[in-house]
Scaffold this motif. Structure first.
Motif, PDB file in Angstrom:
ATOM      1  N   ASP A 121       0.803  -1.217   0.000  1.00 23.21           N
ATOM      2  CA  ASP A 121       0.000   0.000   0.000  1.00 23.21           C
ATOM      3  C   ASP A 121       0.839   1.271   0.000  1.00 23.21           C
ATOM      4  N   ALA A 122       2.161   1.151  -0.093  1.00 20.02           N
ATOM      5  CA  ALA A 122       3.021   2.332  -0.111  1.00 20.02           C
ATOM      6  C   ALA A 122       2.861   3.068  -1.445  1.00 20.02           C
ATOM      7  N   PRO A 123       2.824   4.402  -1.403  1.00 19.54           N
ATOM      8  CA  PRO A 123       2.627   5.171  -2.625  1.00 19.54           C
ATOM      9  C   PRO A 123       3.866   5.251  -3.519  1.00 19.54           C
ATOM     10  N   ILE A 124       5.045   4.842  -2.998  1.00 18.84           N
ATOM     11  CA  ILE A 124       6.275   4.853  -3.790  1.00 18.84           C
ATOM     12  C   ILE A 124       7.015   3.535  -3.596  1.00 18.84           C
ATOM     13  N   ASN A 125       7.964   3.257  -4.488  1.00 17.87           N
ATOM     14  CA  ASN A 125       8.794   2.072  -4.343  1.00 17.87           C
ATOM     15  C   ASN A 125       9.775   2.253  -3.209  1.00 17.87           C
ATOM     16  N   SER A 126      10.079   1.179  -2.541  1.00 22.55           N
ATOM     17  CA  SER A 126      11.083   1.193  -1.491  1.00 22.55           C
ATOM     18  C   SER A 126      12.450   1.020  -2.138  1.00 22.55           C
ATOM     19  N   LEU A 127      13.288   2.031  -1.989  1.00 22.34           N
ATOM     20  CA  LEU A 127      14.630   2.007  -2.558  1.00 22.34           C
ATOM     21  C   LEU A 127      15.633   2.243  -1.435  1.00 22.34           C
ATOM     22  N   SER A 128      16.821   1.683  -1.578  1.00 19.62           N
ATOM     23  CA  SER A 128      17.864   1.965  -0.596  1.00 19.62           C
ATOM     24  C   SER A 128      18.346   3.402  -0.785  1.00 19.62           C
ATOM     25  N   ILE A 129      18.979   3.937   0.224  1.00 18.97           N
ATOM     26  CA  ILE A 129      19.525   5.294   0.145  1.00 18.97           C
ATOM     27  C   ILE A 129      20.405   5.434  -1.087  1.00 18.97           C
ATOM     28  N   ASN A 130      21.314   4.486  -1.296  1.00 13.46           N
ATOM     29  CA  ASN A 130      22.268   4.617  -2.390  1.00 13.46           C
ATOM     30  C   ASN A 130      21.678   4.377  -3.766  1.00 13.46           C
ATOM     31  N   GLU A 131      20.494   3.783  -3.854  1.00 16.21           N
ATOM     32  CA  GLU A 131      19.797   3.719  -5.139  1.00 16.21           C
ATOM     33  C   GLU A 131      19.286   5.099  -5.533  1.00 16.21           C
ATOM     34  N   VAL A 132      18.972   5.919  -4.553  1.00 14.66           N
ATOM     35  CA  VAL A 132      18.478   7.277  -4.803  1.00 14.66           C
ATOM     36  C   VAL A 132      19.635   8.271  -4.846  1.00 14.66           C
ATOM     37  N   ALA A 133      20.544   8.157  -3.913  1.00 13.58           N
ATOM     38  CA  ALA A 133      21.656   9.100  -3.752  1.00 13.58           C
ATOM     39  C   ALA A 133      22.960   8.312  -3.639  1.00 13.58           C
ATOM     40  N   PRO A 134      23.568   7.961  -4.776  1.00 14.07           N
ATOM     41  CA  PRO A 134      24.699   7.032  -4.773  1.00 14.07           C
ATOM     42  C   PRO A 134      25.976   7.529  -4.099  1.00 14.07           C
ATOM     43  N   HIS A 135      26.081   8.813  -3.835  1.00 18.27           N
ATOM     44  CA  HIS A 135      27.325   9.345  -3.282  1.00 18.27           C
ATOM     45  C   HIS A 135      27.286   9.568  -1.773  1.00 18.27           C
ATOM     46  N   ILE A 136      26.192   9.197  -1.137  1.00 18.15           N
ATOM     47  CA  ILE A 136      26.079   9.356   0.313  1.00 18.15           C
ATOM     48  C   ILE A 136      26.633   8.120   1.007  1.00 18.15           C
ATOM     49  N   GLU A 137      27.469   8.351   2.021  1.00 18.06           N
ATOM     50  CA  GLU A 137      27.949   7.239   2.837  1.00 18.06           C
ATOM     51  C   GLU A 137      26.812   6.844   3.779  1.00 18.06           C
ATOM     52  N   ALA A 138      26.330   5.627   3.629  1.00 17.79           N
ATOM     53  CA  ALA A 138      25.210   5.142   4.436  1.00 17.79           C
ATOM     54  C   ALA A 138      25.630   3.851   5.132  1.00 17.79           C
ATOM     55  N   GLN A 139      25.343   3.774   6.432  1.00 18.80           N
ATOM     56  CA  GLN A 139      25.706   2.599   7.212  1.00 18.80           C
ATOM     57  C   GLN A 139      24.504   2.088   7.991  1.00 18.80           C
ATOM     58  N   GLY A 140      24.297   0.815   7.957  1.00 17.35           N
ATOM     59  CA  GLY A 140      23.224   0.168   8.681  1.00 17.35           C
ATOM     60  C   GLY A 140      22.838  -1.090   7.943  1.00 17.35           C
ATOM     61  N   PRO A 141      21.971  -1.894   8.455  1.00 19.66           N
ATOM     62  CA  PRO A 141      21.366  -1.829   9.779  1.00 19.66           C
ATOM     63  C   PRO A 141      22.350  -2.213  10.872  1.00 19.66           C
ATOM     64  N   VAL A 142      21.944  -1.975  12.125  1.00 20.10           N
ATOM     65  CA  VAL A 142      22.791  -2.260  13.279  1.00 20.10           C
ATOM     66  C   VAL A 142      22.127  -3.363  14.100  1.00 20.10           C
ATOM     67  N   GLU A 143      22.844  -4.486  14.176  1.00 23.87           N
ATOM     68  CA  GLU A 143      22.307  -5.654  14.877  1.00 23.87           C
ATOM     69  C   GLU A 143      21.948  -5.305  16.319  1.00 23.87           C
ATOM     70  N   GLY A 144      20.793  -5.779  16.740  1.00 25.57           N
ATOM     71  CA  GLY A 144      20.299  -5.518  18.089  1.00 25.57           C
ATOM     72  C   GLY A 144      19.387  -4.298  18.103  1.00 25.57           C
ATOM     73  N   LEU A 145      19.852  -3.200  17.570  1.00 28.55           N
ATOM     74  CA  LEU A 145      19.013  -2.006  17.486  1.00 28.55           C
ATOM     75  C   LEU A 145      17.895  -2.212  16.464  1.00 28.55           C
ATOM     76  N   ASP A 146      18.190  -2.956  15.409  1.00 28.45           N
ATOM     77  CA  ASP A 146      17.160  -3.229  14.401  1.00 28.45           C
ATOM     78  C   ASP A 146      15.989  -4.004  15.014  1.00 28.45           C
ATOM     79  N   GLU A 147      16.263  -4.869  15.963  1.00 23.83           N
ATOM     80  CA  GLU A 147      15.190  -5.620  16.619  1.00 23.83           C
ATOM     81  C   GLU A 147      14.309  -4.713  17.481  1.00 23.83           C
ATOM     82  N   GLN A 148      14.910  -3.680  18.071  1.00 22.22           N
ATOM     83  CA  GLN A 148      14.120  -2.715  18.832  1.00 22.22           C
ATOM     84  C   GLN A 148      13.168  -1.954  17.905  1.00 22.22           C
ATOM     85  N   VAL A 149      13.665  -1.605  16.721  1.00 25.49           N
ATOM     86  CA  VAL A 149      12.824  -0.912  15.732  1.00 25.49           C
ATOM     87  C   VAL A 149      11.710  -1.839  15.262  1.00 25.49           C
TER      88      VAL A 149
END
Length: 162
Positions: A121-149
């Motif tokens: 039901d999302a109005p847009i496609n789910s893309l990773s950060i680097n699929e949209v903005a290839p020059h941004i340094e992106a790090q994640g997910p973080v084990e343990g914290l992802d389970e809290q989310v």
């Protein structure tokens, strides 16, 4: 590499995401940190309580563009409970912000939704950060914290929809 300082900021993002959930919004929270480590601004999702495009990542990018020099934006880090959506990734790139560190990924969110029989039901496609903005340094997910989310999202999906 995810540092202890990164983990502390991500934990704050999760607290903000919990605040968003308690207020009836989707559970997302973000923190903008200057290159020197100073927390400049933090926000949470307000898509139900304010307006449909009020994602914290977008709000922080807009604030940074209006209040920080180009160099300060390049050195800043955005921490967030969930990987940026396409809209927020684009805003981050256009604002010229630095690194993004996220606790849980868009891919994880999609998988969790599928496990719950949700999605589509999302109005847009789910893309990773680097699929949209290839020059941004992106790090994640973080084990343990992802389970809290994940736990916050499960709570959100179990609440009756208004």
């Amino acid at each position: 590499m995810i540092t202890e300082q990164d983990r502390l900021h991500l934990q704050r993002c999760i607290e903000l995401a919990s605040e968003a959930l308690q207020a009836g919004d989707a559970p997302f929270g973000s923190v903008l940190v200057a290159g020197n480590g100073e927390v400049l601004k933090e926000d949470r999702n307000r898509i139900n309580s304010l307006e449909a495009t009020y994602h914290p990542e977008l709000a922080l990018a807009q604030w940074a563009a209006a209040n920080m020099s180009e160099e300060a934006r390049r050195q800043a880090v955005v921490y967030t409970s969930g990987e940026h959506c396409a809209m927020c990734s684009a805003a981050h790139a256009w604002a010229g912000l630095g690194r993004i560190v996220y606790a849980s990924s868009s891919e994880q969110l999609q998988r969790w939704q599928q496990e719950q029989g949700l999605g589509g039901d999302a109005p847009i496609n789910s893309l990773s950060i680097n699929e949209v903005a290839p020059h941004i340094e992106a790090q994640g997910p973080v084990e343990g914290l992802d389970e809290q989310v994940k736990s916050l999202h499960l709570r959100a999906w179990q609440q009756p929809q208004s």
